[in-house]
Design an enzyme around this catalytic site. Sequence first.
Site, PDB file in Angstrom:
ATOM      1  N   GLY A 274       0.827  -1.209   0.000  1.00  0.00           N
ATOM      2  CA  GLY A 274       0.000   0.000   0.000  1.00  0.00           C
ATOM      3  C   GLY A 274       0.864   1.263   0.000  1.00  0.00           C
ATOM      4  CE1 TYR A 275       1.574   7.984  -0.818  1.00  0.00           C
ATOM      5  CE2 TYR A 275      -0.026   8.447   0.912  1.00  0.00           C
ATOM      6  CZ  TYR A 275       0.965   8.874   0.052  1.00  0.00           C
ATOM      7  OH  TYR A 275       1.348  10.190   0.067  1.00  0.00           O
TER       8      TYR A 275
ATOM      9  CG  PHE B  30       1.428   0.166   7.036  1.00  0.00           C
ATOM     10  CD1 PHE B  30       1.382   1.497   7.419  1.00  0.00           C
ATOM     11  CD2 PHE B  30       2.670  -0.451   6.940  1.00  0.00           C
ATOM     12  CE1 PHE B  30       2.543   2.199   7.703  1.00  0.00           C
ATOM     13  CE2 PHE B  30       3.837   0.239   7.222  1.00  0.00           C
ATOM     14  CZ  PHE B  30       3.782   1.564   7.602  1.00  0.00           C
TER      15      PHE B  30
ATOM     16  CE  LYS C 278      -5.917   4.757   1.549  1.00  0.00           C
ATOM     17  NZ  LYS C 278      -4.791   5.594   1.248  1.00  0.00           N
TER      18      LYS C 278
ATOM     19  CB  SER D 168      -5.907   8.378  11.967  1.00  0.00           C
ATOM     20  OG  SER D 168      -6.464   9.537  11.419  1.00  0.00           O
TER      21      SER D 168
ATOM     22  CE1 TYR E 209      -9.185   4.098   8.310  1.00  0.00           C
ATOM     23  CE2 TYR E 209      -9.522   6.399   8.874  1.00  0.00           C
ATOM     24  CZ  TYR E 209      -8.673   5.355   8.567  1.00  0.00           C
ATOM     25  OH  TYR E 209      -7.311   5.571   8.543  1.00  0.00           O
TER      26      TYR E 209
ATOM     27  CE  LYS F  37      -6.679   3.374  11.056  1.00  0.00           C
ATOM     28  NZ  LYS F  37      -5.779   2.249  10.753  1.00  0.00           N
TER      29      LYS F  37
ATOM     30  CB  VAL G  14     -11.863  25.011  -2.422  1.00  0.00           C
ATOM     31  CG1 VAL G  14     -11.489  25.347  -0.990  1.00  0.00           C
ATOM     32  CG2 VAL G  14     -10.654  25.087  -3.349  1.00  0.00           C
TER      33      VAL G  14
HETATM   34  P1  NAD Z   1      -3.464   1.688   1.530  1.00  0.00           P
HETATM   35  O1  NAD Z   1      -4.853   1.270   1.242  1.00  0.00           O
HETATM   36  O2  NAD Z   1      -2.654   2.250   0.415  1.00  0.00           O
HETATM   37  O3  NAD Z   1      -2.634   0.471   2.169  1.00  0.00           O
HETATM   38  C1  NAD Z   1      -3.243  -0.519   2.962  1.00  0.00           C
HETATM   39  C2  NAD Z   1      -2.844  -1.861   2.364  1.00  0.00           C
HETATM   40  O4  NAD Z   1      -3.395  -2.893   3.162  1.00  0.00           O
HETATM   41  C3  NAD Z   1      -3.363  -2.068   0.949  1.00  0.00           C
HETATM   42  O5  NAD Z   1      -2.276  -2.448   0.126  1.00  0.00           O
HETATM   43  C4  NAD Z   1      -4.387  -3.195   1.078  1.00  0.00           C
HETATM   44  O6  NAD Z   1      -4.397  -4.015  -0.066  1.00  0.00           O
HETATM   45  C5  NAD Z   1      -3.892  -3.913   2.311  1.00  0.00           C
HETATM   46  N1  NAD Z   1      -4.913  -4.633   3.090  1.00  0.00           N
HETATM   47  C6  NAD Z   1      -6.109  -4.186   3.526  1.00  0.00           C
HETATM   48  N2  NAD Z   1      -6.722  -5.131   4.258  1.00  0.00           N
HETATM   49  C7  NAD Z   1      -5.888  -6.214   4.308  1.00  0.00           C
HETATM   50  C8  NAD Z   1      -5.952  -7.482   4.913  1.00  0.00           C
HETATM   51  N3  NAD Z   1      -7.013  -7.869   5.613  1.00  0.00           N
HETATM   52  N4  NAD Z   1      -4.905  -8.325   4.757  1.00  0.00           N
HETATM   53  C9  NAD Z   1      -3.820  -7.963   4.024  1.00  0.00           C
HETATM   54  N5  NAD Z   1      -3.704  -6.770   3.433  1.00  0.00           N
HETATM   55  C10 NAD Z   1      -4.722  -5.894   3.572  1.00  0.00           C
HETATM   56  O7  NAD Z   1      -3.534   2.726   2.752  1.00  0.00           O
HETATM   57  P2  NAD Z   1      -2.412   3.673   3.361  1.00  0.00           P
HETATM   58  O8  NAD Z   1      -2.772   5.073   3.050  1.00  0.00           O
HETATM   59  O9  NAD Z   1      -1.061   3.178   3.028  1.00  0.00           O
HETATM   60  O10 NAD Z   1      -2.697   3.474   4.905  1.00  0.00           O
HETATM   61  C11 NAD Z   1      -1.956   2.565   5.698  1.00  0.00           C
HETATM   62  C12 NAD Z   1      -2.483   2.602   7.114  1.00  0.00           C
HETATM   63  O11 NAD Z   1      -2.384   3.933   7.625  1.00  0.00           O
HETATM   64  C13 NAD Z   1      -3.956   2.220   7.246  1.00  0.00           C
HETATM   65  O12 NAD Z   1      -4.114   1.498   8.454  1.00  0.00           O
HETATM   66  C14 NAD Z   1      -4.660   3.544   7.340  1.00  0.00           C
HETATM   67  O13 NAD Z   1      -5.875   3.440   8.024  1.00  0.00           O
HETATM   68  C15 NAD Z   1      -3.638   4.350   8.121  1.00  0.00           C
HETATM   69  N6  NAD Z   1      -3.766   5.805   7.939  1.00  0.00           N
HETATM   70  C16 NAD Z   1      -3.713   6.328   6.665  1.00  0.00           C
HETATM   71  C17 NAD Z   1      -3.853   7.701   6.485  1.00  0.00           C
HETATM   72  C18 NAD Z   1      -3.851   8.308   5.100  1.00  0.00           C
HETATM   73  O14 NAD Z   1      -4.294   9.454   4.951  1.00  0.00           O
HETATM   74  N7  NAD Z   1      -3.343   7.611   4.076  1.00  0.00           N
HETATM   75  C19 NAD Z   1      -4.025   8.539   7.591  1.00  0.00           C
HETATM   76  C20 NAD Z   1      -4.043   7.975   8.865  1.00  0.00           C
HETATM   77  C21 NAD Z   1      -3.904   6.592   9.036  1.00  0.00           C
HETATM   78  N1  UFG Z   2     -10.715  18.884   0.150  1.00  0.00           N
HETATM   79  C1  UFG Z   2     -11.205  19.745  -0.810  1.00  0.00           C
HETATM   80  N2  UFG Z   2     -11.515  19.242  -2.033  1.00  0.00           N
HETATM   81  C2  UFG Z   2     -11.359  17.927  -2.346  1.00  0.00           C
HETATM   82  C3  UFG Z   2     -10.841  17.036  -1.362  1.00  0.00           C
HETATM   83  C4  UFG Z   2     -10.549  17.564  -0.118  1.00  0.00           C
HETATM   84  O1  UFG Z   2     -11.361  20.945  -0.563  1.00  0.00           O
HETATM   85  O2  UFG Z   2     -11.684  17.533  -3.475  1.00  0.00           O
HETATM   86  C5  UFG Z   2     -10.363  19.434   1.467  1.00  0.00           C
HETATM   87  C6  UFG Z   2     -11.152  18.819   2.604  1.00  0.00           C
HETATM   88  O3  UFG Z   2     -12.354  19.506   2.790  1.00  0.00           O
HETATM   89  C7  UFG Z   2     -10.174  18.990   3.762  1.00  0.00           C
HETATM   90  C8  UFG Z   2      -8.796  18.901   3.113  1.00  0.00           C
HETATM   91  O4  UFG Z   2      -9.009  19.103   1.722  1.00  0.00           O
HETATM   92  O5  UFG Z   2     -10.317  20.282   4.279  1.00  0.00           O
HETATM   93  C9  UFG Z   2      -8.147  17.548   3.311  1.00  0.00           C
HETATM   94  O6  UFG Z   2      -9.059  16.532   2.917  1.00  0.00           O
HETATM   95  P1  UFG Z   2      -8.631  15.009   2.740  1.00  0.00           P
HETATM   96  O7  UFG Z   2      -9.845  14.269   2.312  1.00  0.00           O
HETATM   97  O8  UFG Z   2      -7.421  14.925   1.878  1.00  0.00           O
HETATM   98  O9  UFG Z   2      -8.148  14.593   4.194  1.00  0.00           O
HETATM   99  P2  UFG Z   2      -8.934  14.567   5.578  1.00  0.00           P
HETATM  100  O10 UFG Z   2      -8.199  15.478   6.502  1.00  0.00           O
HETATM  101  O11 UFG Z   2     -10.367  14.836   5.401  1.00  0.00           O
HETATM  102  O12 UFG Z   2      -8.795  13.050   6.024  1.00  0.00           O
HETATM  103  C10 UFG Z   2      -7.588  12.298   5.846  1.00  0.00           C
HETATM  104  C11 UFG Z   2      -7.937  10.819   5.669  1.00  0.00           C
HETATM  105  C12 UFG Z   2      -8.503  10.270   6.943  1.00  0.00           C
HETATM  106  C13 UFG Z   2      -7.560  10.504   8.073  1.00  0.00           C
HETATM  107  C14 UFG Z   2      -7.212  11.959   8.163  1.00  0.00           C
HETATM  108  C15 UFG Z   2      -6.160  12.183   9.200  1.00  0.00           C
HETATM  109  O13 UFG Z   2      -8.870  10.669   4.614  1.00  0.00           O
HETATM  110  O14 UFG Z   2      -8.653   8.877   6.810  1.00  0.00           O
HETATM  111  O15 UFG Z   2      -6.729  12.444   6.911  1.00  0.00           O
HETATM  112  O16 UFG Z   2      -5.050  11.367   8.957  1.00  0.00           O
HETATM  113  F1  UFG Z   2      -8.120  10.096   9.233  1.00  0.00           F
END
Ligand code: NAD
Ligand code: UFG
Length: 341
Positions: free
Chosen positions: A12-13, A83, A87, A127, A152, A156, A220
Amino acid sequence: MKDKILVTGGTGYIGSHTTVELQKAGYEVVIIDNLSNSNREVIDGIEAITGVRPDFVEGDCTDIPTLRKLFEEHPGIKGIINFAASKAVGESVHKPLLYYRNNLNTLINLLDLMPEYGVKGIVFSSSCTVYGEPDSNPIDETAPIKDPTSPYGNTKQISEEIIKDYVASGAPIKSILLRYFNPIGAHESALIGELPVGVPQNLVPYLTQTAAGIRKELTVFGNDYNTPDGSCIRDYIDVVDLARAHVVAMTRMLDGKDTDAIEIFNLGTGRGLSVLELIDSFERATGVKVPHKIGPRREGDIEKIWADPKKANEVLGWKAEVPIDETMRKAWAWQQRLPKN
Ligand code: NAD
Ligand code: UFG
């Protein structure tokens, strides 16, 4: 070679960037991923960057026999970074059981098997969503946890509680809970990055797709918030900075003699940026214009939140370093490598 680490969700990311940093630091990495939100080509990207191909198991962490087989075929795993999770905030509202089942069963299975297979510690992806709308900013780790705004977010909060209860029960493990703010950007090689499925819900992938002409314009979500320019404020953290923090946390957890069994860290820059400031930064850094308009507020959005990362800075000795313009350039380089469809 340092310890062997299991990275769940490692294609994943954030997992892929963290695997790169772990390997660069000398750790041996085993990845498990069910490819529900990523693909196996990511492994090629990791190998191209580091020169080392991580072991990869395609499998689901909610399945105990799969995990047992992994631990038996890869003996000596000392640490886990979990991870693996679903999400998408919006999807979780419509499919809550999918989120509770996937995110919680994954964690419970891993915790359950750790003592049996001699795994000493687990780093958990939490998060800043646990803070809800903060009473004040910047926000540190002692701030109150607010009612979750989505299933979601609730997974967490519950996951943090599960880990705390398990450690308190005397389980022979340690854990570090990392509360991420908003991870953005991609690796400087543009060989790995974020792969949004369908129409992106998050700001930066929507922005880069708009700049690339895939989307007509960025909306926005609101300019009538109580912030200097009226748009929402977040703490955007470069994904490589975030990945580096996991390496430091893992080393502290496994090698630290007198560290607490549970530690919590905010991972952010300490700098809040508004949506409009982020668009400006992208345009400045890349010279590419982003067509955008002001639209209504998005339901459930937090007005403003940014981290006080002092604890991570001082205790972990880690600091976010990549300037925002550099992060934007990397996000753009990655977007340009992605197929248009
Ligand atoms: P992502 O979706 O890119 O990566 C998660 C990976 O987990 C994916 O590759 C998916 O295929 C795999 N996966 C999901 N369920 C699975 C399972 N049951 N068994 C095996 N693999 C599984 O997401 P990410 O952005 O890399 O996020 C990683 C972690 O960080 C997640 O727990 C997410 O909730 C947390 N997080 C992400 C953000 C964000 O903004 N990206 C913010 C806060 C927390
Ligand atoms: N936004 C826009 N236009 C868009 C998308 C987003 O204006 O098309 C704004 C949103 O309103 C927000 C900001 O951009 O003000 C950031 O939005 P994101 O959706 O990128 O991120 P969030 O802060 O809403 O949430 C993300 C993840 C959650 C995580 C959180 C904190 O989606 O899972 O960050 O890590 F919990």
